[in-house]
Design a protein around this motif. Structure first.
Motif, PDB file in Angstrom:
ATOM      1  N   UNK A  27       8.772  -3.075 -14.788  1.00 41.77           N
ATOM      2  CA  UNK A  27       7.921  -1.915 -14.514  1.00 41.77           C
ATOM      3  C   UNK A  27       6.627  -2.388 -13.856  1.00 41.77           C
ATOM      4  N   UNK A  28       6.256  -1.764 -12.755  1.00 37.98           N
ATOM      5  CA  UNK A  28       5.035  -2.138 -12.035  1.00 37.98           C
ATOM      6  C   UNK A  28       4.265  -0.882 -11.635  1.00 37.98           C
ATOM      7  N   UNK A  29       2.953  -1.054 -11.416  1.00 44.26           N
ATOM      8  CA  UNK A  29       2.193   0.074 -10.857  1.00 44.26           C
ATOM      9  C   UNK A  29       2.305   0.047  -9.327  1.00 44.26           C
ATOM     10  N   UNK A  30       1.645   0.993  -8.670  1.00 47.71           N
ATOM     11  CA  UNK A  30       1.807   1.109  -7.220  1.00 47.71           C
ATOM     12  C   UNK A  30       1.309  -0.132  -6.492  1.00 47.71           C
ATOM     13  N   UNK A  31       0.294  -0.784  -7.057  1.00 47.24           N
ATOM     14  CA  UNK A  31      -0.280  -1.950  -6.392  1.00 47.24           C
ATOM     15  C   UNK A  31       0.676  -3.139  -6.471  1.00 47.24           C
ATOM     16  N   UNK A  32       1.099  -3.474  -7.689  1.00 44.25           N
ATOM     17  CA  UNK A  32       1.991  -4.628  -7.849  1.00 44.25           C
ATOM     18  C   UNK A  32       3.396  -4.332  -7.332  1.00 44.25           C
ATOM     19  N   UNK A  33       3.728  -3.029  -7.202  1.00 49.68           N
ATOM     20  CA  UNK A  33       5.010  -2.640  -6.615  1.00 49.68           C
ATOM     21  C   UNK A  33       4.956  -2.506  -5.101  1.00 49.68           C
ATOM     22  N   UNK A  34       3.801  -2.866  -4.526  1.00 49.15           N
ATOM     23  CA  UNK A  34       3.621  -2.923  -3.069  1.00 49.15           C
ATOM     24  C   UNK A  34       3.749  -1.570  -2.369  1.00 49.15           C
ATOM     25  N   UNK A  35       3.386  -0.487  -3.091  1.00 48.10           N
ATOM     26  CA  UNK A  35       3.339   0.818  -2.422  1.00 48.10           C
ATOM     27  C   UNK A  35       1.980   1.025  -1.772  1.00 48.10           C
ATOM     28  N   UNK A  36       0.930   0.450  -2.380  1.00 54.25           N
ATOM     29  CA  UNK A  36      -0.406   0.616  -1.831  1.00 54.25           C
ATOM     30  C   UNK A  36      -1.453   0.518  -2.928  1.00 54.25           C
ATOM     31  N   UNK A  37      -2.706   0.791  -2.569  1.00 57.62           N
ATOM     32  CA  UNK A  37      -3.820   0.687  -3.514  1.00 57.62           C
ATOM     33  C   UNK A  37      -4.128   2.016  -4.163  1.00 57.62           C
ATOM     34  N   UNK A  38      -5.436   2.289  -4.339  1.00 52.50           N
ATOM     35  CA  UNK A  38      -5.839   3.532  -5.012  1.00 52.50           C
ATOM     36  C   UNK A  38      -5.325   4.765  -4.264  1.00 52.50           C
ATOM     37  N   UNK A  39      -5.143   4.639  -2.948  1.00 57.36           N
ATOM     38  CA  UNK A  39      -4.662   5.791  -2.168  1.00 57.36           C
ATOM     39  C   UNK A  39      -3.255   6.203  -2.591  1.00 57.36           C
ATOM     40  N   UNK A  40      -2.541   5.281  -3.243  1.00 63.80           N
ATOM     41  CA  UNK A  40      -1.175   5.598  -3.679  1.00 63.80           C
ATOM     42  C   UNK A  40      -1.085   5.746  -5.202  1.00 63.80           C
ATOM     43  N   UNK A  41      -2.243   5.830  -5.869  1.00 66.53           N
ATOM     44  CA  UNK A  41      -2.231   5.857  -7.338  1.00 66.53           C
ATOM     45  C   UNK A  41      -1.639   7.142  -7.897  1.00 66.53           C
ATOM     46  N   UNK A  42      -1.494   8.157  -7.035  1.00 68.45           N
ATOM     47  CA  UNK A  42      -0.942   9.422  -7.511  1.00 68.45           C
ATOM     48  C   UNK A  42       0.569   9.529  -7.405  1.00 68.45           C
ATOM     49  N   UNK A  43       1.236   8.498  -6.879  1.00 68.78           N
ATOM     50  CA  UNK A  43       2.691   8.628  -6.661  1.00 68.78           C
ATOM     51  C   UNK A  43       3.448   8.616  -7.982  1.00 68.78           C
ATOM     52  N   UNK A  44       4.493   9.401  -8.015  1.00 68.92           N
ATOM     53  CA  UNK A  44       5.290   9.537  -9.222  1.00 68.92           C
ATOM     54  C   UNK A  44       6.296   8.414  -9.377  1.00 68.92           C
ATOM     55  N   UNK A  45       7.046   8.439 -10.502  1.00 70.17           N
ATOM     56  CA  UNK A  45       7.996   7.376 -10.802  1.00 70.17           C
ATOM     57  C   UNK A  45       9.078   7.237  -9.726  1.00 70.17           C
ATOM     58  N   UNK A  46       9.388   6.037  -9.368  1.00 65.43           N
ATOM     59  CA  UNK A  46      10.479   5.765  -8.435  1.00 65.43           C
ATOM     60  C   UNK A  46      11.105   4.418  -8.780  1.00 65.43           C
ATOM     61  N   UNK A  47      12.288   4.197  -8.260  1.00 66.05           N
ATOM     62  CA  UNK A  47      13.014   2.974  -8.615  1.00 66.05           C
ATOM     63  C   UNK A  47      13.526   2.302  -7.342  1.00 66.05           C
ATOM     64  N   UNK A  48      13.484   0.981  -7.361  1.00 65.99           N
ATOM     65  CA  UNK A  48      13.966   0.179  -6.239  1.00 65.99           C
ATOM     66  C   UNK A  48      15.001  -0.786  -6.804  1.00 65.99           C
ATOM     67  N   UNK A  49      16.094  -0.977  -6.097  1.00 71.84           N
ATOM     68  CA  UNK A  49      17.094  -1.952  -6.554  1.00 71.84           C
ATOM     69  C   UNK A  49      16.520  -3.354  -6.490  1.00 71.84           C
ATOM     70  N   UNK A  50      16.857  -4.149  -7.464  1.00 73.00           N
ATOM     71  CA  UNK A  50      16.438  -5.553  -7.458  1.00 73.00           C
ATOM     72  C   UNK A  50      14.944  -5.712  -7.709  1.00 73.00           C
ATOM     73  N   UNK A  51      14.439  -6.896  -7.365  1.00 73.31           N
ATOM     74  CA  UNK A  51      13.052  -7.249  -7.663  1.00 73.31           C
ATOM     75  C   UNK A  51      12.203  -7.138  -6.416  1.00 73.31           C
ATOM     76  N   UNK A  52      11.122  -6.361  -6.494  1.00 73.23           N
ATOM     77  CA  UNK A  52      10.148  -6.363  -5.396  1.00 73.23           C
ATOM     78  C   UNK A  52       8.758  -6.609  -5.971  1.00 73.23           C
ATOM     79  N   UNK A  53       7.837  -6.972  -5.100  1.00 70.45           N
ATOM     80  CA  UNK A  53       6.458  -7.194  -5.538  1.00 70.45           C
ATOM     81  C   UNK A  53       6.399  -8.206  -6.672  1.00 70.45           C
ATOM     82  N   UNK A  54       5.588  -7.878  -7.697  1.00 64.18           N
ATOM     83  CA  UNK A  54       5.384  -8.808  -8.805  1.00 64.18           C
ATOM     84  C   UNK A  54       6.678  -9.072  -9.581  1.00 64.18           C
TER      85      UNK A  54
END
Lengths: 351, 61
Positions: free
Chosen positions: A11-38
């Protein structure tokens, strides 16, 4: 079973999940196959011992502002990946992220019956909120040493997933969960105490066996209203109960409190009250309950107009060997009821 | 017990008449005992109106 590799969800937040910074802090739950970001660091730490099958990501603000909904949605995404282990974070000193990690771990453990582990800095609010339910590994404040920190999370997570015995908090670097376990010590208490004293005198490092509970500071709001306009409540931890102790308040280590009406009473009749408190000699307060709960003078102050109103309900529990956690819970519940009843201030009498 | 109250972080603490009878004393006459109780309660009421920044003991003689 042992030959199969472990399925791990991160489980990661938007920053460690490489979606973006504070501008993406409002995004809802999503899932990616395998390991991304942290989560790649988690995969690296796992090596051949397991596979990150999915990375679940949620924005910090989404998780903080609609916590219950976010947790429910995240648990569903985690469940769909059928993991053997959930690794959340590490969240370091990021407060919203830490709280979200703790909440998701607690919910996943309870609902999916899978082991979970997360990591945070000691001052992350998620630590105090969740360390009793969830294994929270202590990390630094920032993600400068991501891999070694994640390796410690994963090492503990693998032990949990394999059902291996978990050692003391210090051995694995997780925050104490408030669990007491018997162990056989190498030396008796006197020998250990003297050794600790000698270490202390010599300025050497030593570790207490009984850490004192930390009492976080509590804000001290002042009564802004005049006394003549204020409603005052009486609360006690000295054990006043009606005769027969109808709420069964324990004589020590209390988990219960009572709410007792004093409506229409200008004083307390000793014959109608009792006291189960086993932490002091209750002879004198049984003779005259006002020695513990001053209903008589409080009524007089109400009648003379010195205070606006005396609240018609007294709250009482037994404060002896009462755990900090139980005290905090009872205090919170009583405070909520008093607030809802419009009480402005409390006099709590203690023995 | 006021040192314990300070240690655990109670913000406004009034020293009372003792553990076994915080708001009374069997050694006093009923009138004097009630006057003692009234003094302690009035002190608590004043404490509630007093600004404090940390655990503070009121009414130390």
């Amino acid at each position: 079973m042992a030959a199969e590799t472990l399925r791990v969800v991160c489980y990661l937040n938007q920053f460690f999940g490489q979606l973006g910074g504070e501008d993406k802090a409002g995004v809802g739950p999503q899932v990616v196959d395998g390991a991304i970001g942290a989560a790649r660091a988690v995969q690296q730490a796992l090596g051949d011992a397991g596979t990150v099958v999915a990375t679940v990501i949620c924005g910090d603000n989404y998780a903080a502002e609609q916590a219950e909904r976010a947790t429910t949605e995240l648990v569903a995404l985690v469940a769909a990946a059928r993991p053997d282990l959930l690794v959340a974070g590490p969240a370091f000193l990021a407060g919203r992220y830490g709280v979200a990690c703790g909440a998701l771990c607690a919910a996943a453990q309870a609902e999916l019956k899978i082991p979970t582990v997360t990591g945070m800095h000691a001052e992350n609010p998620g630590v105090e909120l969740y360390r009793r339910q969830v294994y929270v590994v202590q990390t630094g404040a920032e993600a400068t040493r991501m891999l070694p920190e994640v390796q410690r999370l994963v090492a503990l997570g693998l032990k949990l997933a394999r059902g291996e015995a978990i050692g003391a908090p210090a051995a694995h670097g997780y925050f104490a969960r408030g669990v007491t376990r018997n162990i056989v010590a190498g030396a008796n208490a006197a020998d250990r105490a003297v050794a600790m004293l000698l270490d202390k005198l010599a300025g050497r490092a030593f570790t207490t066996e009984v850490p004192r509970p930390a009492f976080p500071p509590v804000a001290a709001p002042r009564l802004v209203k005049t006394l003549a306009g204020a409603t005052i409540a009486l609360v006690t931890d000295g054990g006043l109960v009606p005769r027969g102790n109808p709420d069964g308040i324990e004589a020590l280590n209390a988990t219960r409190y009572g709410a007792y009406s004093i409506e229409g009473k200008s004083s307390l009749d000793a014959a109608q009250y009792d006291n189960p408190h086993r932490g002091y000699d209750t002879t004198w307060v049984k003779q005259d309950p006002h020695r513990l709960v001053p209903v008589d003078v409080a009524r007089e102050l109400e009648q003379s107009g010195a205070i606006g109103k005396l609240h018609e309900t007294i709250y009482s529990t037994v404060g002896v060997a009462t755990t900090l956690a139980q005290s905090a819970r009872m205090g919170r519940e009583i405070a909520e009821k008093l607030r809802a009843a419009g009480v402005d201030a409390v006099i709590l009498t203690s023995t | 017990m006021t040192p314990v109250a300070v240690m655990v972080g109670a913000n406004r603490i009034v020293s009372a008449a003792g553990i076994i009878h915080p708001l009374g004393s069997a050694d006093l006459s009923p009138e004097d005992e009630k006057a003692l109780r009234r003094r302690i309660v009035e002190q608590a009421l004043q404490a509630l109106r007093t600004e404090v920044a940390k655990p503070t003991v009121f009414g130390r003689e």
